[in-house]
Design a protein around this motif. Structure first.
Motif, mmCIF file in Angstrom:
data_model
loop_
_atom_site.group_PDB
_atom_site.id
_atom_site.type_symbol
_atom_site.label_atom_id
_atom_site.label_comp_id
_atom_site.label_asym_id
_atom_site.label_seq_id
_atom_site.Cartn_x
_atom_site.Cartn_y
_atom_site.Cartn_z
ATOM 1 N N LEU A 43 0.821 -1.204 0.000
ATOM 2 C CA LEU A 43 0.000 0.000 0.000
ATOM 3 C C LEU A 43 0.856 1.255 0.000
ATOM 4 C CD1 LEU A 43 -2.771 1.351 0.211
ATOM 5 C CD2 LEU A 43 -2.610 1.134 2.702
ATOM 6 N N VAL A 44 1.900 1.256 0.817
ATOM 7 C CA VAL A 44 2.789 2.419 0.865
ATOM 8 C C VAL A 44 3.513 2.594 -0.466
ATOM 9 C CG1 VAL A 44 4.864 3.342 1.943
ATOM 10 C CG2 VAL A 44 3.066 2.340 3.361
ATOM 11 N N VAL A 46 2.524 1.750 -3.418
ATOM 12 C CA VAL A 46 1.613 2.219 -4.457
ATOM 13 C C VAL A 46 1.089 3.620 -4.155
ATOM 14 C CG1 VAL A 46 -0.599 1.780 -5.588
ATOM 15 C CG2 VAL A 46 0.951 -0.119 -5.108
ATOM 16 N N ALA A 47 0.731 3.864 -2.892
ATOM 17 C CA ALA A 47 0.060 5.112 -2.553
ATOM 18 C C ALA A 47 1.017 6.293 -2.434
ATOM 19 C CB ALA A 47 -0.706 4.946 -1.233
ATOM 20 N N LEU A 48 2.256 6.047 -2.035
ATOM 21 C CA LEU A 48 3.183 7.159 -1.828
ATOM 22 C C LEU A 48 3.441 7.965 -3.098
ATOM 23 C CD1 LEU A 48 4.816 8.551 0.359
ATOM 24 C CD2 LEU A 48 6.745 7.057 -0.189
ATOM 25 N N LEU A 50 1.465 8.284 -5.669
ATOM 26 C CA LEU A 50 0.216 8.981 -5.987
ATOM 27 C C LEU A 50 0.020 10.190 -5.078
ATOM 28 C CD1 LEU A 50 -2.172 5.937 -6.557
ATOM 29 C CD2 LEU A 50 -0.997 7.320 -8.273
ATOM 30 N N TYR A 51 0.318 10.010 -3.797
ATOM 31 C CA TYR A 51 0.212 11.131 -2.866
ATOM 32 C C TYR A 51 1.162 12.259 -3.270
ATOM 33 C CZ TYR A 51 0.798 13.795 1.448
ATOM 34 O OH TYR A 51 0.886 14.815 2.367
#
Length: 299
Positions: A43-44, A46-48, A50-51
């Motif tokens: 999750l980190v 993939v999401a980092l 994008l953030y």
């Protein structure tokens, strides 16, 4: 065996069973913890990024290049979105992406389903050879065929046109392979019952095969839409101007050539580019889950 021996044996078996149960629970807890840790790491990962893209789209240039790196904008700069949509013909690029992705997805989906049906439910000479050819096509990277395709399309005068971009990309080897494997998993009893009722190929496809293939078709559609939306190399070679260029090409025009790219508008354009495909994914994902759960409860 005496009663005392039986009691002694039971007294030694109970602690051993209890120790084994505790060890089993500890192993399960360890596996569960490792599973959650892996999910958090993914999750980190993939999401980092994008953030970072979203936050950068609201930063001004000094805030982007400041050190140490800031993970939150000092002052929000929404003007990046206005610049991203006005400094280049963004809406023309968006229209082109919708046309190219929509046509290619429809063509690939139709060809993939029909060709897979033919390979599974039709009898014709050389069927295995055709399937081997499809497998061979999956092993050949698209970049290898770029030169030959470019020469052919240029000879036909299709450069800087939608059909020049769409036709060479309409190959559907992956979709045929995916749908064929799914069609092979359909119980033969269902197919035989439909044929005994007099169902022809058209009725068998529309009334029997496709209704039980919802989740696989949705997965095929998601993969196809995402792939075509993000296609860059071939449209870059074919498009001479903004009249047919899709969004991935338009994003490169947001970068300045003065040696210092203003990443705020670039990231704003990237966010706007992600939103349509994200919306499509969320809608199709809902139908995929619905299809999976309905198949489970119907048995």
């Amino acid at each position: 065996m005496t009663a005392g021996a039986v009691r002694e044996r039971r007294s030694t078996e109970v602690p051993a069973t209890a120790d084994a149960a505790r060890d089993h629970r500890r192993r399960e807890a360890l596996v569960t913890a490792l599973g959650y840790a892996a999910m958090v790491a993914v999750l980190v990962t993939v999401a980092l990024p994008l953030y970072w893209i979203v936050m950068t789209s609201f930063k001004d240039r000094p805030d982007i290049y400041t050190l140490p790196v800031t993970w939150w904008p000092g002052t929000f700069h929404p003007e990046n979105y206005a610049e991203a949509t006005t400094s280049v013909p963004f809406w023309t690029f968006l229209r082109n992406s919708v046309i190219i992705t929509g046509v290619l997805s429809a063509v690939k989906f139709t060809l993939g389903v029909l060709s897979a049906y033919g390979l599974v439910f039709l009898r014709f000479p050389g069927k295995n050879v055709v399937f081997l050819g499809i497998i061979a096509a999956l092993m050949v990277p698209n970049q290898i065929t770029v030169i030959s395709n470019y020469a052919l399309v240029a000879e036909w005068g299709w450069r800087n046109s939608f059909h020049g971009i769409i036709v060479p990309l309409a190959g559907v080897a992956f979709g045929t392979f995916l749908m064929r494997n799914h069609f092979l998993s359909i119980p033969t009893e269902i197919i035989e019952a439909a044929r005994m009722d007099g169902a022809g190929h058209a009725r068998l496809l529309w009334r029997v095969v496709l209704p039980v293939s919802g989740p696989t078709m949705v997965a095929f559609a998601i993969i196809t839409v995402v792939t075509e939306w993000n296609e860059y190399l071939w449209p870059f070679l074919m498009a001479d101007d903004a009249s047919v260029a899709p969004l991935p090409i338009g994003l490169t025009q947001l970068q300045n050539n003065d040696g210092l790219t203003d990443w705020g508008p670039v990231m704003a354009g990237t966010v706007l580019t992600m939103l349509p495909i994200l919306a499509v994914f969320l809608v199709l994902q809902r139908h995929m889950i619905k299809g999976l759960t309905s198949g489970a409860v119907k048995g």
